[in-house]
Design a protein around this motif. Sequence first.
Motif, PDB file in Angstrom:
ATOM      1  N   PRO A 192      -2.240  -9.973   8.205  1.00  0.00           N
ATOM      2  CA  PRO A 192      -3.496  -9.320   8.588  1.00  0.00           C
ATOM      3  C   PRO A 192      -4.364  -8.923   7.384  1.00  0.00           C
ATOM      4  CG  PRO A 192      -1.631  -7.846   8.875  1.00  0.00           C
ATOM      5  CD  PRO A 192      -1.059  -9.159   8.484  1.00  0.00           C
ATOM      6  N   PHE A 193      -5.657  -8.845   7.616  1.00  0.00           N
ATOM      7  CA  PHE A 193      -6.603  -8.309   6.630  1.00  0.00           C
ATOM      8  C   PHE A 193      -7.255  -7.118   7.312  1.00  0.00           C
ATOM      9  CE2 PHE A 193     -10.909  -7.959   4.931  1.00  0.00           C
ATOM     10  CZ  PHE A 193     -10.668  -7.949   3.572  1.00  0.00           C
ATOM     11  N   ILE A 194      -6.943  -5.923   6.822  1.00  0.00           N
ATOM     12  CA  ILE A 194      -7.419  -4.705   7.477  1.00  0.00           C
ATOM     13  C   ILE A 194      -8.395  -3.990   6.554  1.00  0.00           C
ATOM     14  CG2 ILE A 194      -6.728  -2.472   8.451  1.00  0.00           C
ATOM     15  CD1 ILE A 194      -5.523  -4.681  10.085  1.00  0.00           C
ATOM     16  N   LYS A 195      -9.596  -3.736   7.072  1.00  0.00           N
ATOM     17  CA  LYS A 195     -10.605  -3.038   6.264  1.00  0.00           C
ATOM     18  C   LYS A 195     -10.733  -1.590   6.729  1.00  0.00           C
ATOM     19  CE  LYS A 195     -15.489  -2.837   5.266  1.00  0.00           C
ATOM     20  NZ  LYS A 195     -16.836  -3.344   5.473  1.00  0.00           N
ATOM     21  N   VAL A 196     -10.812  -0.704   5.742  1.00  0.00           N
ATOM     22  CA  VAL A 196     -11.044   0.709   6.053  1.00  0.00           C
ATOM     23  C   VAL A 196     -12.184   1.191   5.168  1.00  0.00           C
ATOM     24  CG1 VAL A 196     -10.044   3.024   6.122  1.00  0.00           C
ATOM     25  CG2 VAL A 196      -8.563   1.036   6.438  1.00  0.00           C
ATOM     26  N   ASN A 197     -13.215   1.760   5.792  1.00  0.00           N
ATOM     27  CA  ASN A 197     -14.313   2.310   5.000  1.00  0.00           C
ATOM     28  C   ASN A 197     -14.038   3.791   4.765  1.00  0.00           C
ATOM     29  OD1 ASN A 197     -16.699   3.408   4.023  1.00  0.00           O
ATOM     30  ND2 ASN A 197     -17.930   1.850   5.045  1.00  0.00           N
ATOM     31  N   CYS A 198     -13.683   4.103   3.526  1.00  0.00           N
ATOM     32  CA  CYS A 198     -13.257   5.472   3.214  1.00  0.00           C
ATOM     33  C   CYS A 198     -14.412   6.473   3.291  1.00  0.00           C
ATOM     34  CB  CYS A 198     -12.629   5.527   1.822  1.00  0.00           C
ATOM     35  SG  CYS A 198     -11.241   4.425   1.638  1.00  0.00           S
ATOM     36  N   ALA A 199     -15.644   5.982   3.273  1.00  0.00           N
ATOM     37  CA  ALA A 199     -16.788   6.897   3.295  1.00  0.00           C
ATOM     38  C   ALA A 199     -17.238   7.180   4.723  1.00  0.00           C
ATOM     39  CB  ALA A 199     -17.945   6.297   2.503  1.00  0.00           C
ATOM     40  N   ALA A 200     -16.746   6.383   5.656  1.00  0.00           N
ATOM     41  CA  ALA A 200     -17.272   6.491   7.018  1.00  0.00           C
ATOM     42  C   ALA A 200     -16.520   7.488   7.882  1.00  0.00           C
ATOM     43  CB  ALA A 200     -17.240   5.109   7.681  1.00  0.00           C
ATOM     44  N   LEU A 201     -15.387   7.991   7.363  1.00  0.00           N
ATOM     45  CA  LEU A 201     -14.584   8.889   8.189  1.00  0.00           C
ATOM     46  C   LEU A 201     -14.377  10.235   7.486  1.00  0.00           C
ATOM     47  CD1 LEU A 201     -11.807   6.307   9.174  1.00  0.00           C
ATOM     48  CD2 LEU A 201     -13.551   7.229  10.697  1.00  0.00           C
ATOM     49  N   PRO A 202     -14.373  11.334   8.250  1.00  0.00           N
ATOM     50  CA  PRO A 202     -14.065  12.637   7.659  1.00  0.00           C
ATOM     51  C   PRO A 202     -12.629  12.635   7.126  1.00  0.00           C
ATOM     52  CG  PRO A 202     -14.885  12.868   9.911  1.00  0.00           C
ATOM     53  CD  PRO A 202     -14.671  11.414   9.675  1.00  0.00           C
ATOM     54  N   ALA A 203     -12.328  13.494   6.158  1.00  0.00           N
ATOM     55  CA  ALA A 203     -11.040  13.473   5.460  1.00  0.00           C
ATOM     56  C   ALA A 203      -9.835  13.458   6.395  1.00  0.00           C
ATOM     57  CB  ALA A 203     -10.963  14.660   4.511  1.00  0.00           C
ATOM     58  N   GLN A 204      -9.811  14.389   7.380  1.00  0.00           N
ATOM     59  CA  GLN A 204      -8.648  14.506   8.265  1.00  0.00           C
ATOM     60  C   GLN A 204      -8.422  13.232   9.070  1.00  0.00           C
ATOM     61  OE1 GLN A 204      -6.668  17.070   8.045  1.00  0.00           O
ATOM     62  NE2 GLN A 204      -5.238  16.326   9.600  1.00  0.00           N
ATOM     63  N   LEU A 205      -9.535  12.696   9.557  1.00  0.00           N
ATOM     64  CA  LEU A 205      -9.458  11.475  10.361  1.00  0.00           C
ATOM     65  C   LEU A 205      -9.042  10.288   9.497  1.00  0.00           C
ATOM     66  CD1 LEU A 205      -9.901  10.736  13.250  1.00  0.00           C
ATOM     67  CD2 LEU A 205     -12.305  10.276  12.763  1.00  0.00           C
ATOM     68  N   LEU A 206      -9.534  10.268   8.266  1.00  0.00           N
ATOM     69  CA  LEU A 206      -9.202   9.162   7.359  1.00  0.00           C
ATOM     70  C   LEU A 206      -7.696   9.123   7.109  1.00  0.00           C
ATOM     71  CD1 LEU A 206     -10.132   6.858   5.537  1.00  0.00           C
ATOM     72  CD2 LEU A 206     -10.507   8.513   3.707  1.00  0.00           C
ATOM     73  N   GLU A 207      -7.094  10.296   6.935  1.00  0.00           N
ATOM     74  CA  GLU A 207      -5.653  10.333   6.684  1.00  0.00           C
ATOM     75  C   GLU A 207      -4.871   9.775   7.869  1.00  0.00           C
ATOM     76  OE1 GLU A 207      -4.019  14.138   5.662  1.00  0.00           O
ATOM     77  OE2 GLU A 207      -2.032  13.286   5.272  1.00  0.00           O
ATOM     78  N   SER A 208      -5.266  10.196   9.094  1.00  0.00           N
ATOM     79  CA  SER A 208      -4.521   9.692  10.248  1.00  0.00           C
ATOM     80  C   SER A 208      -4.811   8.212  10.474  1.00  0.00           C
ATOM     81  CB  SER A 208      -4.815  10.516  11.503  1.00  0.00           C
ATOM     82  OG  SER A 208      -6.156  10.389  11.860  1.00  0.00           O
ATOM     83  N   GLU A 209      -6.017   7.756  10.141  1.00  0.00           N
ATOM     84  CA  GLU A 209      -6.333   6.336  10.274  1.00  0.00           C
ATOM     85  C   GLU A 209      -5.494   5.506   9.314  1.00  0.00           C
ATOM     86  OE1 GLU A 209      -8.346   5.822  13.425  1.00  0.00           O
ATOM     87  OE2 GLU A 209      -8.284   4.091  12.094  1.00  0.00           O
ATOM     88  N   LEU A 210      -5.396   5.978   8.072  1.00  0.00           N
ATOM     89  CA  LEU A 210      -4.674   5.207   7.054  1.00  0.00           C
ATOM     90  C   LEU A 210      -3.160   5.223   7.273  1.00  0.00           C
ATOM     91  CD1 LEU A 210      -6.495   6.154   3.731  1.00  0.00           C
ATOM     92  CD2 LEU A 210      -6.426   3.909   4.813  1.00  0.00           C
ATOM     93  N   PHE A 211      -2.642   6.411   7.578  1.00  0.00           N
ATOM     94  CA  PHE A 211      -1.181   6.542   7.568  1.00  0.00           C
ATOM     95  C   PHE A 211      -0.568   6.753   8.955  1.00  0.00           C
ATOM     96  CE2 PHE A 211      -2.857   8.063   3.464  1.00  0.00           C
ATOM     97  CZ  PHE A 211      -2.340   7.050   2.669  1.00  0.00           C
ATOM     98  N   GLY A 212      -1.414   6.935   9.962  1.00  0.00           N
ATOM     99  CA  GLY A 212      -0.904   7.122  11.317  1.00  0.00           C
ATOM    100  C   GLY A 212      -0.310   8.507  11.523  1.00  0.00           C
ATOM    101  N   TYR A 213       0.157   8.761  12.737  1.00  0.00           N
ATOM    102  CA  TYR A 213       0.768  10.079  12.999  1.00  0.00           C
ATOM    103  C   TYR A 213       1.856   9.942  14.047  1.00  0.00           C
ATOM    104  CZ  TYR A 213      -2.812   9.898  16.718  1.00  0.00           C
ATOM    105  OH  TYR A 213      -3.624   9.504  17.753  1.00  0.00           O
ATOM    106  N   ARG A 214       2.680  10.984  14.100  1.00  0.00           N
ATOM    107  CA  ARG A 214       3.751  11.043  15.099  1.00  0.00           C
ATOM    108  C   ARG A 214       3.304  11.956  16.233  1.00  0.00           C
ATOM    109  NH1 ARG A 214       5.005   7.166  13.291  1.00  0.00           N
ATOM    110  NH2 ARG A 214       6.795   6.546  12.061  1.00  0.00           N
ATOM    111  N   LYS A 215       3.851  11.675  17.388  1.00  0.00           N
ATOM    112  CA  LYS A 215       3.560  12.492  18.560  1.00  0.00           C
ATOM    113  C   LYS A 215       3.790  13.971  18.223  1.00  0.00           C
ATOM    114  CE  LYS A 215       5.244  12.940  23.296  1.00  0.00           C
ATOM    115  NZ  LYS A 215       6.268  12.478  24.245  1.00  0.00           N
ATOM    116  N   GLY A 216       2.815  14.808  18.550  1.00  0.00           N
ATOM    117  CA  GLY A 216       2.950  16.240  18.317  1.00  0.00           C
ATOM    118  C   GLY A 216       2.536  16.701  16.934  1.00  0.00           C
TER     119      GLY A 216
END
Lengths: 446, 109
Positions: free
Chosen positions: A186-210
């Motif tokens: 895959p080729f995955i693009k993430v625009n680091c300027a387009a997302l607020p900090a908290q959202l960027l972290e969960s977008e990049l690294f994902g999260y666990r339930k809860g």
Amino acid sequence: MVFIKDCDQILDSVAVGVFSVDRELTIQFFNAHAEAITGFSKQEALGRKCYEIFRTERCLRKCSLRKAIETKSRIVKLRNVILNKENLEIPVDITVSVLLDRDGNVIGGVESFLDDSVRVSLEKEIRGSLCFQDVVGRDDRIRKVFDVLGTVAPTDSHVLLQGETGTGKDLVARAIHNASRRRKGPFIKVNCAALPAQLLESELFGYRKGAFTDARTNKPGRFQLAEGGTIYLDEVGEMPRDLQAKLLQVLDEKEFYPLGSTHPVNVDVRVIASTNRRLRKMTADRGFREDLYYRLSVVEIEIPPLRERPSDIPLLIGHFLAEHARLRGEARHEVTREFMKTLLNHDYPGNVRELKNIIEHAVILAGTRKLDVQFLPAYLLNPAGSEAMAGGSGGVAGEARERTALKTALQSHGWNRTEAARALRINRTTLWRRMKKHSLLPGEPT
Amino acid sequence: MKKVAICQLDGRIAPLYDTTPEFAVFSIDNHGRISERWTVNVSGLTSAEQTAMLVRLGVEFVICGGAKQECQCHLREHNIRFVDNVIGNVEDVIARYLEGTLRSGEVIN
């Protein structure tokens, strides 16, 4: 046939390969140049089927000579590739024709062919030197970039792309991925300027339930989605400092912790980052972690702005016109001298993307007509507008002009950023960044 | 027992290894005589797939017309020896092979 035998001497003296066949495709005549190109002697060729000597992939399925004989026609200028007696592939340009006797009866066919190797190798050289995948240019600086890309793409090194907005960093990132061993991944693009900090972290690294109130299920991050492929971090200079530490961990350890998880996730991902800011300078100002900068910039590629490679403008215009013609299935538009002159005199603050938009604008307005200045966007014919947006490098006066242009555009579009960005011919992210720079964000005193 | 495959088109050696429609496969006993022969259709297969099929059949030797570098590499990778650039009809060619006089680049009949 008698006529052809009488002409042996003449045909042997021409610098074109010629052979003739009877109706069963058995070779009856084979001239000296045909011997030279195919590597087979006249003695070896005479009496053989033509496909045993003039060996091409088309022979068994789409034989042009057979078609010419069956349809009593002449087929000119077909490009083909033969395998000579040394097992080397030789590109040839062929013409085939039916042979008729005096009463108009079919007696066979004749094929003449030219060795096309020089033209084909020149075409390859030109194509290869003017582009790398979808990135186009002939200027020395961009060709040096192609050289580096060719060397770096097949490796697994992280790459940092530096360049102004619109210079084609996305295209270069994609080209590196496509030329790498990871191209099937895959080729995955993430625009680091387009997302607020908290959202960027969960977008990049994902999260666990809860992990937080709305985290009802596990969600994989972009790094996990890019497993086995490439992640492209656009505008990495805008990444908050605390997230930079987490990114550094991925680069160093090839693992990270999703939000709310105590177990690390291992990833095999190549990172390509891009920025239009001077990251090295930002490290001195502590805006960007120095250790991360050095990890990202294993290979640093500077993509020159279009104004510094004006010789590429005609080439790019031709490229965009051809692309447009291909997509619409129409003939390629021609351009007037004035149209070209105006485009050559512009300084392109929006770089290649701006030029592409200008061409699209002109092509749509022109319909089937030749492209002339009347089809160009108004701001090109009124240089004050574009000068204002060339800001950032124009000193105090330039900064003031840029601020005024931004404010005017935003006000005249009811502070709709999409509309204002379109009017200024920059993308929304750039507009947002420049608004931030000039304190023009909603709620800030203007 | 040894297996030999010949690229075949209408009873003659097919002009190119990678576009041959079929292989004539010969089993040759320890006395150098043909003990069995059959035909394998390979239309639509790529050169690599053709070679893989020959490997599965246990073929050790190939006789063909032209063979591109890529095709030669596939054959070498699988330790299949070959004689290329042969022109002629299959019966005469296999006879020459059995005599031990077949060479690359030969035009036979």
